[in-house]
Write an enzyme that holds these catalytic residues in place. Sequence first.
Site, PDB file in Angstrom:
ATOM      1  N   LYS A 190       0.851  -1.183   0.000  1.00  0.00           N
ATOM      2  CA  LYS A 190       0.000   0.000   0.000  1.00  0.00           C
ATOM      3  C   LYS A 190       0.892   1.240   0.000  1.00  0.00           C
ATOM      4  O   LYS A 190       1.862   1.316   0.764  1.00  0.00           O
ATOM      5  CB  LYS A 190      -0.890  -0.050   1.247  1.00  0.00           C
ATOM      6  CG  LYS A 190      -1.961   1.019   1.361  1.00  0.00           C
ATOM      7  CD  LYS A 190      -2.810   0.728   2.599  1.00  0.00           C
ATOM      8  CE  LYS A 190      -3.952   1.701   2.773  1.00  0.00           C
ATOM      9  NZ  LYS A 190      -4.796   1.346   3.950  1.00  0.00           N
ATOM     10  N   SER A 262      -9.470   1.402   2.871  1.00  0.00           N
ATOM     11  CA  SER A 262      -8.574   2.168   2.023  1.00  0.00           C
ATOM     12  C   SER A 262      -7.462   1.344   1.376  1.00  0.00           C
ATOM     13  O   SER A 262      -6.730   1.850   0.526  1.00  0.00           O
ATOM     14  CB  SER A 262      -7.943   3.296   2.847  1.00  0.00           C
ATOM     15  OG  SER A 262      -7.095   2.777   3.856  1.00  0.00           O
ATOM     16  N   SER A 286     -10.086  -0.850   6.963  1.00  0.00           N
ATOM     17  CA  SER A 286      -9.369  -0.684   5.704  1.00  0.00           C
ATOM     18  C   SER A 286      -8.690  -1.945   5.178  1.00  0.00           C
ATOM     19  O   SER A 286      -8.146  -1.940   4.080  1.00  0.00           O
ATOM     20  CB  SER A 286      -8.332   0.434   5.827  1.00  0.00           C
ATOM     21  OG  SER A 286      -8.980   1.686   5.886  1.00  0.00           O
TER      22      SER A 286
END
Length: 557
Positions: A190, A262, A286
Amino acid sequence: MKNRTIALLGAACFVSGAFVARVADDKLSVSILQDAQKVLGLHFTDTQLDSTVSELEELRESYEVIRKQNLPNSVPPALMFNPIPVGYTFPTGKSAFEAERPQNVKLPKKREELAFYTIPQLAELVRTQQITSEELTTFFLDRLKKYGPTLEAVTTLTEELALQQARQADREIKAGKYKGMLHGIPFGVKDLLATRKYKTTWGATPYKDQLIDEDATVVQRLQDAGGVLVAKLTLGALAMGDVWYGGKTRSPWDISKGSSGSSAGSAAAVAAGLLPYAIGTETLGSIVSPSTATGTTGLRPTYGRVSRHGAMALSWSMDKIGPIARSAEDCAIVFNAIYGPDGKDQSVYDVPFNYNQSINPKKLRVGYLKDDFAKDYGFKQNDQAALDALQQAGVELVPLSLPDLPASDLLLTISVEGAAAFDELTRSGRDSLLVAQHKNAWPNIFRTARFIPAVEYLQAQRVRTLLVQQMEEKLQEVDVYISPSFASSNLVVTNLTGHPCVVVPTGFQKNGMPTTITFMGKLFGEAELLRFAQFYQSITPHEEQHPSMNFSKKKKS
């Protein structure tokens, strides 16, 4: 974050913070304080308020002094969240990590099938030199180039670095210096994790050219295990949702739908077979949410398990880092490489992770949130089928309930800590560069948080202490428990208390989108939790389902 939570945030106003937006020469007065206390629900007399004016003026001067200090996002507050209940005894004694090694793995005739091989399968091919790490890396780089743009899942391909690392892995393996199952295996992270020589964008326009020239601890540990970093993956801007500065990350099951967030790119890339595994983070859903939207298996570890050094801070007391992969055992293999203290993140505890075949899933005490499963929801039949499968396999399920405390009202924690982490962004006005500007987007949340009283924030943390203690009491009789993934109460409570979870696929909705169920563990109980999740996946086929990747028939919305 729920609209109700945002509304609650808007109802609060910090008596001293309420005036920070005023210019320095704008004097405070009793009438201003009268208006402020109406929002706060306080009832001080005019005489009492008059006595506070000069003190607040001095505080405002202190604010200006503090704001001039250099406080990059990487600097944590001196106060740290303690997830350890009173009377808690840490697990002791370390045993050897043991994952199941598949037998007789052969290189498939159709090379495309490698896209959905598990880590142990790929590792065996690399270990036995049926395929080189360089060949495997090139294979996944090609898939990232082919499908990444459609899914809008990649911010940066680290191709040059990846090929260097892959060739190094091949030399080591050929020389008999095999490091383990991650050696030579490509992965992505990420894009809120720092990487040397490559941008770390945090998914947000103000930072899209940002270079933090160091490797986050998680990145370094995976590379030390022989891993090959091939991509930085998208995240919703500043770790919210699936909308980033370059677009909206898509679910490979239906590209007209977002991948949620996310950890949007991490989940979408793994689900689409663009990577064997990726690293995500979770503050409030997330990892759980994008894993559900993409049908992947995601591990959110215990708070304080994995170093966050080199990771963007959103909420120092709630941020956690974990893997998204094809299976629970894949997650265990990755977690085994990244957990534990690094001497840089002071919130990390030194607790062993004893994942091995000696843990008998059928002997674990298993609870389930009976009231949540009793509710009527669209994919209830999939959850019921999961519970039935476990019971038929000999698992006894006992009803469990969560503490009766106002957990959702404690979510101002994220807003306050996030506003502090991005204070300069807010005060500079550069928050206007973020793509999302609606009422519930970060710019407004951060502005609102400036008016939350420090007293109320600390009171919320005191209630959080009660929540930690009561959760410990609730879990005395179980080793793991099961929750619907949609259950926001469980998601909120356990993110606040720091308990680990594994979310695993359970099938599909009528619209073809995946569904998942959530297995919860005790603090630092990842070994038992992952073994139980692996057991569930051994008696069900859902993690073996993959999207067709035929995107031509579907259009983005």
